[in-house]
Design an enzyme around this catalytic site. Sequence first.
Site, PDB file in Angstrom:
ATOM      1  N   GLN A  97      56.973  40.370  51.099  1.00 19.13           N
ATOM      2  CA  GLN A  97      56.205  39.436  50.278  1.00 19.13           C
ATOM      3  C   GLN A  97      56.959  39.179  48.979  1.00 19.13           C
ATOM      4  OE1 GLN A  97      52.487  40.282  47.985  1.00 19.13           O
ATOM      5  NE2 GLN A  97      51.543  38.877  49.456  1.00 19.13           N
ATOM      6  N   TYR A 182      48.554  34.644  40.753  1.00 21.83           N
ATOM      7  CA  TYR A 182      49.925  34.800  40.281  1.00 21.83           C
ATOM      8  C   TYR A 182      50.603  33.431  40.132  1.00 21.83           C
ATOM      9  CZ  TYR A 182      48.973  39.694  41.183  1.00 21.83           C
ATOM     10  OH  TYR A 182      48.419  40.947  41.165  1.00 21.83           O
ATOM     11  N   ARG A 229      51.056  33.183  51.569  1.00 22.64           N
ATOM     12  CA  ARG A 229      49.686  33.678  51.362  1.00 22.64           C
ATOM     13  C   ARG A 229      48.982  32.823  50.319  1.00 22.64           C
ATOM     14  NH1 ARG A 229      47.155  39.654  49.650  1.00 22.64           N
ATOM     15  NH2 ARG A 229      45.994  39.860  51.600  1.00 22.64           N
ATOM     16  N   GLY A 319      43.686  45.821  55.238  1.00 14.25           N
ATOM     17  CA  GLY A 319      44.321  46.351  54.049  1.00 14.25           C
ATOM     18  C   GLY A 319      44.039  47.810  53.800  1.00 14.25           C
ATOM     19  N   ARG A 320      42.980  48.088  53.034  1.00 14.91           N
ATOM     20  CA  ARG A 320      42.752  49.444  52.509  1.00 14.91           C
ATOM     21  C   ARG A 320      42.698  50.522  53.578  1.00 14.91           C
ATOM     22  NH1 ARG A 320      37.683  47.787  48.903  1.00 14.91           N
ATOM     23  NH2 ARG A 320      37.389  46.532  50.779  1.00 14.91           N
TER      24      ARG A 320
END
Length: 377
Positions: A97, A182, A229, A319-320
Amino acid sequence: MTSLFEPFDLAGTRLNNRIVMAPMTRARAKGDIPDEMGALYYRQRASAGLIISEGSPISREGQGYLFNPGIYGPDQIAGWKKATQAVHERGGVIFCQTWHVGRVSHTSIQLNGAAPISSSAKQGGMAFGYNEDGQPDMLAATTPRAATTEECRRLVDDFAQAALNARNAGFDGVELHGANGYLLEQFINAGLNDRTDDYGGSRENRCRLLLEAIDASIALIGAHRVGVRLTPYGTLFDMPSYDDIEGTYLYLAAELSKRGLAYVHLMDQGAQGQDGLPREFLRQFRDAYRGTLLFAGNLDKAEAQKLVDEGVIDLPVFGRHFTSNPDLVERLQHDWPLAEFDPDTFYGGDARGYVDFPTYEEEQARLAREKMIEEKS
């Protein structure tokens, strides 16, 4: 029904299954250089069909957090080779990424104490930098300055060089980070971007930096190795909501369809306490985008299977649970219980909460040994 555990053709790259490991910041890279412990972390999780690495800054300017492994220096490229080789040895696939945080940074980690750059000179978000005592700390991001038009063109080149660096480091492709408040989203967002040049105003101009960065990456490594993304409706790091959200992202869906990308990856920030991505809009995007669609949104196995079966998405992203379940694919496939993740060890630290979680079979073997010893005593 399409099984989540069957192989999938990702633009010519074979994935062993449809389970994707999300990009997750872990802040374990001392000196911002990937190391052996990071390689072990990715090796442990290489049964995922696709791993998307933690965000890897494309330049020192693009960094907003300490201890994140970059992709702009020779030592970083060499360090990442350890991780990509480890994943490939287990038959896995890994994308890098590529990341520029924009305004979500602090003067303490910018070269010569410079202000971060963004689409506009508007402060927002939190950075992980050095406090007045020189200690790592979470700090309010420094007010940025607006990038010049010429700097926008240089940023495009930085993303392209990062894509080439990633390939030299052994990555199978890259995912441009256009999400989560971002840099690239700071240009896309009409409530933040107040520019009057070619990179501001209309949705075409606001999306220009993202599309140029994608095109420049494609030119160097090929469209089949490039993903992106996005977070429609995202409000993380003080990103404002605006009226043209749907129009902007449906425009992007049409533009990205023309490029033959490896994939588009949408994320729902609802699980992070932000505005959620309506499932109806997810379906609208699916109708508008002709290509492989990934989706991350606090999914469990049942919802992931349902969205794939309905043709809404192609690949579900987890994810987590991957932090505490290196064998998450196997646990989901066999309906084994999941180990609980520990938020206190998500960011920074050492091996604890990073590479010390056993697989389900390792844990069962340990319990069996303990029972045998207890019975003999």
